[in-house]
Design a protein around this motif. Structure first.
Motif, PDB file in Angstrom:
ATOM      1  N   UNK A  12      53.336 140.615 109.636  1.00 18.10           N
ATOM      2  CA  UNK A  12      52.990 141.024 108.279  1.00 18.10           C
ATOM      3  C   UNK A  12      52.907 139.829 107.324  1.00 18.10           C
ATOM      4  N   UNK A  13      53.700 138.794 107.564  1.00 18.42           N
ATOM      5  CA  UNK A  13      53.612 137.606 106.714  1.00 18.42           C
ATOM      6  C   UNK A  13      52.228 136.969 106.823  1.00 18.42           C
ATOM      7  N   UNK A  14      51.712 136.883 108.043  1.00 17.91           N
ATOM      8  CA  UNK A  14      50.377 136.311 108.249  1.00 17.91           C
ATOM      9  C   UNK A  14      49.314 137.201 107.604  1.00 17.91           C
ATOM     10  N   UNK A  16      49.643 139.203 105.038  1.00 16.93           N
ATOM     11  CA  UNK A  16      49.728 139.037 103.585  1.00 16.93           C
ATOM     12  C   UNK A  16      49.104 137.714 103.152  1.00 16.93           C
ATOM     13  N   UNK A  17      49.389 136.639 103.874  1.00 14.70           N
ATOM     14  CA  UNK A  17      48.846 135.331 103.531  1.00 14.70           C
ATOM     15  C   UNK A  17      47.323 135.324 103.615  1.00 14.70           C
ATOM     16  N   UNK A  18      46.789 135.902 104.715  1.00 12.30           N
ATOM     17  CA  UNK A  18      45.333 135.903 104.898  1.00 12.30           C
ATOM     18  C   UNK A  18      44.633 136.754 103.838  1.00 12.30           C
ATOM     19  N   UNK A  19      45.217 137.893 103.506  1.00 16.61           N
ATOM     20  CA  UNK A  19      44.640 138.732 102.456  1.00 16.61           C
ATOM     21  C   UNK A  19      44.666 138.009 101.112  1.00 16.61           C
ATOM     22  N   UNK A  20      45.761 137.341 100.832  1.00 12.32           N
ATOM     23  CA  UNK A  20      45.904 136.643  99.563  1.00 12.32           C
ATOM     24  C   UNK A  20      44.930 135.474  99.458  1.00 12.32           C
ATOM     25  N   UNK A  21      44.773 134.714 100.541  1.00 14.56           N
ATOM     26  CA  UNK A  21      43.937 133.509 100.514  1.00 14.56           C
ATOM     27  C   UNK A  21      42.455 133.835 100.658  1.00 14.56           C
ATOM     28  N   UNK A  22      42.132 134.696 101.628  1.00  9.61           N
ATOM     29  CA  UNK A  22      40.725 134.933 101.971  1.00  9.61           C
ATOM     30  C   UNK A  22      40.212 136.335 101.597  1.00  9.61           C
ATOM     31  N   UNK A  23      41.125 137.272 101.405  1.00  7.50           N
ATOM     32  CA  UNK A  23      40.708 138.638 101.124  1.00  7.50           C
ATOM     33  C   UNK A  23      40.513 139.481 102.365  1.00  7.50           C
ATOM     34  N   UNK A  26      42.173 139.411 110.435  1.00  9.38           N
ATOM     35  CA  UNK A  26      41.802 139.972 111.736  1.00  9.38           C
ATOM     36  C   UNK A  26      43.038 139.997 112.626  1.00  9.38           C
ATOM     37  N   UNK A  27      43.320 141.171 113.210  1.00  9.07           N
ATOM     38  CA  UNK A  27      44.460 141.329 114.119  1.00  9.07           C
ATOM     39  C   UNK A  27      43.925 141.689 115.500  1.00  9.07           C
ATOM     40  N   UNK A  28      44.255 140.904 116.507  1.00 11.66           N
ATOM     41  CA  UNK A  28      43.873 141.211 117.889  1.00 11.66           C
ATOM     42  C   UNK A  28      45.053 141.823 118.641  1.00 11.66           C
ATOM     43  N   UNK A  29      44.729 142.550 119.724  1.00 18.56           N
ATOM     44  CA  UNK A  29      45.733 143.212 120.561  1.00 18.56           C
ATOM     45  C   UNK A  29      46.648 144.079 119.694  1.00 18.56           C
ATOM     46  N   UNK A  30      46.021 144.942 118.941  1.00 19.51           N
ATOM     47  CA  UNK A  30      46.730 145.786 117.982  1.00 19.51           C
ATOM     48  C   UNK A  30      47.811 146.638 118.626  1.00 19.51           C
ATOM     49  N   UNK A  31      47.460 147.295 119.716  1.00 21.78           N
ATOM     50  CA  UNK A  31      48.373 148.252 120.342  1.00 21.78           C
ATOM     51  C   UNK A  31      48.518 147.973 121.830  1.00 21.78           C
ATOM     52  N   UNK A  32      49.557 148.520 122.428  1.00 18.51           N
ATOM     53  CA  UNK A  32      49.687 148.435 123.883  1.00 18.51           C
ATOM     54  C   UNK A  32      48.566 149.249 124.519  1.00 18.51           C
ATOM     55  N   UNK A  33      48.223 148.917 125.752  1.00 20.36           N
ATOM     56  CA  UNK A  33      47.039 149.488 126.390  1.00 20.36           C
ATOM     57  C   UNK A  33      47.180 150.989 126.654  1.00 20.36           C
ATOM     58  N   UNK A  34      48.395 151.469 126.838  1.00 17.99           N
ATOM     59  CA  UNK A  34      48.590 152.902 127.076  1.00 17.99           C
ATOM     60  C   UNK A  34      48.124 153.701 125.870  1.00 17.99           C
ATOM     61  N   UNK A  35      48.545 153.285 124.682  1.00 17.91           N
ATOM     62  CA  UNK A  35      48.137 153.981 123.474  1.00 17.91           C
ATOM     63  C   UNK A  35      46.656 153.756 123.192  1.00 17.91           C
ATOM     64  N   UNK A  36      46.188 152.520 123.354  1.00 17.96           N
ATOM     65  CA  UNK A  36      44.782 152.216 123.104  1.00 17.96           C
ATOM     66  C   UNK A  36      43.871 153.085 123.970  1.00 17.96           C
ATOM     67  N   UNK A 170      41.153 143.926 108.422  1.00 17.67           N
ATOM     68  CA  UNK A 170      41.688 144.436 107.154  1.00 17.67           C
ATOM     69  C   UNK A 170      41.046 143.624 106.042  1.00 17.67           C
ATOM     70  N   UNK A 171      40.488 144.287 105.022  1.00 20.31           N
ATOM     71  CA  UNK A 171      39.861 143.508 103.955  1.00 20.31           C
ATOM     72  C   UNK A 171      39.869 144.255 102.625  1.00 20.31           C
ATOM     73  N   UNK A 172      39.757 143.487 101.566  1.00 20.92           N
ATOM     74  CA  UNK A 172      39.678 144.018 100.209  1.00 20.92           C
ATOM     75  C   UNK A 172      38.440 144.905 100.097  1.00 20.92           C
ATOM     76  N   UNK A 173      38.602 146.125  99.602  1.00 17.68           N
ATOM     77  CA  UNK A 173      37.499 147.075  99.548  1.00 17.68           C
ATOM     78  C   UNK A 173      36.393 146.660  98.593  1.00 17.68           C
TER      79      UNK A 173
END
Length: 200
Positions: A12-14, A16-23, A26-36, A170-173
């Motif tokens: 979450x720190x990353x 927040x930082x990326x949203x603040x700096x760039x708006x 991108x998050x890869x490997x969001x979930x474990x493969x069973x749920x995905x 995730x991005x600013x709407x």
């Protein structure tokens, strides 16, 4: 049984930082493969219920050609995803005082030749969308299949984001963006974190 708690591996720190700096972030490997895999299956099972997104109240829009299905309690696995987003919204509220209190979401399918032209999710602040998210659910994707998210960041720089499986953007709407033409079936959950005065 798939866990419903907020995924602890999300940095979450990353985010927040990326949203603040760039708006955007991108998050890869969001979930474990069973749920995905289960979520992908839930989406595919509902494909016959999808409707053309470009038709609203009988009026045809020419800027998009995808098909969507709005999410409700009939999609329990997708509901877990939106619950995670709402938990993430609370993190955003603590950091940025956004007042997020609601998530709206739909499955989206882009077939061959389908796209979504340049737009903003909250044009001129005419709705309550604060943060937009796109989670890619197809099980395989090749770089030459198109379907990229083209996004302009807070500094007016353009980015091309490949819709890799199990990736979320995730991005600013308020940011300009588009979905480039897809050459294969592209599946996602598109969701908006909102600050509605009255929760639906």
């Amino acid at each position: 049984m798939v866990n419903t708690f907020f995924p602890t591996h999300w940095n979450t720190d990353l985010i927040l930082d990326q949203l603040d700096i760039h708006g955007f972030c991108v998050i890869d490997k969001m979930y474990d493969m069973k749920y995905f895999t289960a979520l992908n299956t839930e989406c595919l099972y509902s494909l016959n219920e999808f409707r053309a997104a470009g038709i609203q109240n009988g009026v045809v829009s020419h800027i998009r050609s995808d098909h969507i299905l709005w999410l409700d309690d009939a999609q329990p696995l997708a509901k877990q995803h939106t619950n995670h987003l709402l938990a993430l919204g609370k993190v955003f509220n603590q950091a940025f005082f956004m007042g997020i209190n609601h998530v709206e979401a739909h499955f989206a399918r882009y077939g061959q030749g389908e796209a979504y032209a340049l737009h903003r999710d909250n044009p001129q602040q005419k709705n309550d969308r604060i943060i937009s998210t796109v989670f890619y659910m197809h099980d395989v994707w090749q770089d030459d299949w198109g379907g990229e998210l083209r996004l302009q960041d807070k500094h007016d720089l353009w980015h091309i984001i490949v819709p890799k499986p199990n990736r979320m953007v995730i991005f600013d709407s308020h940011l300009l963006h588009e979905v480039q033409m897809s050459k294969e079936q592209r599946l996602s959950i598109t969701a908006w974190l909102r600050h509605d005065d009255q929760v639906w």
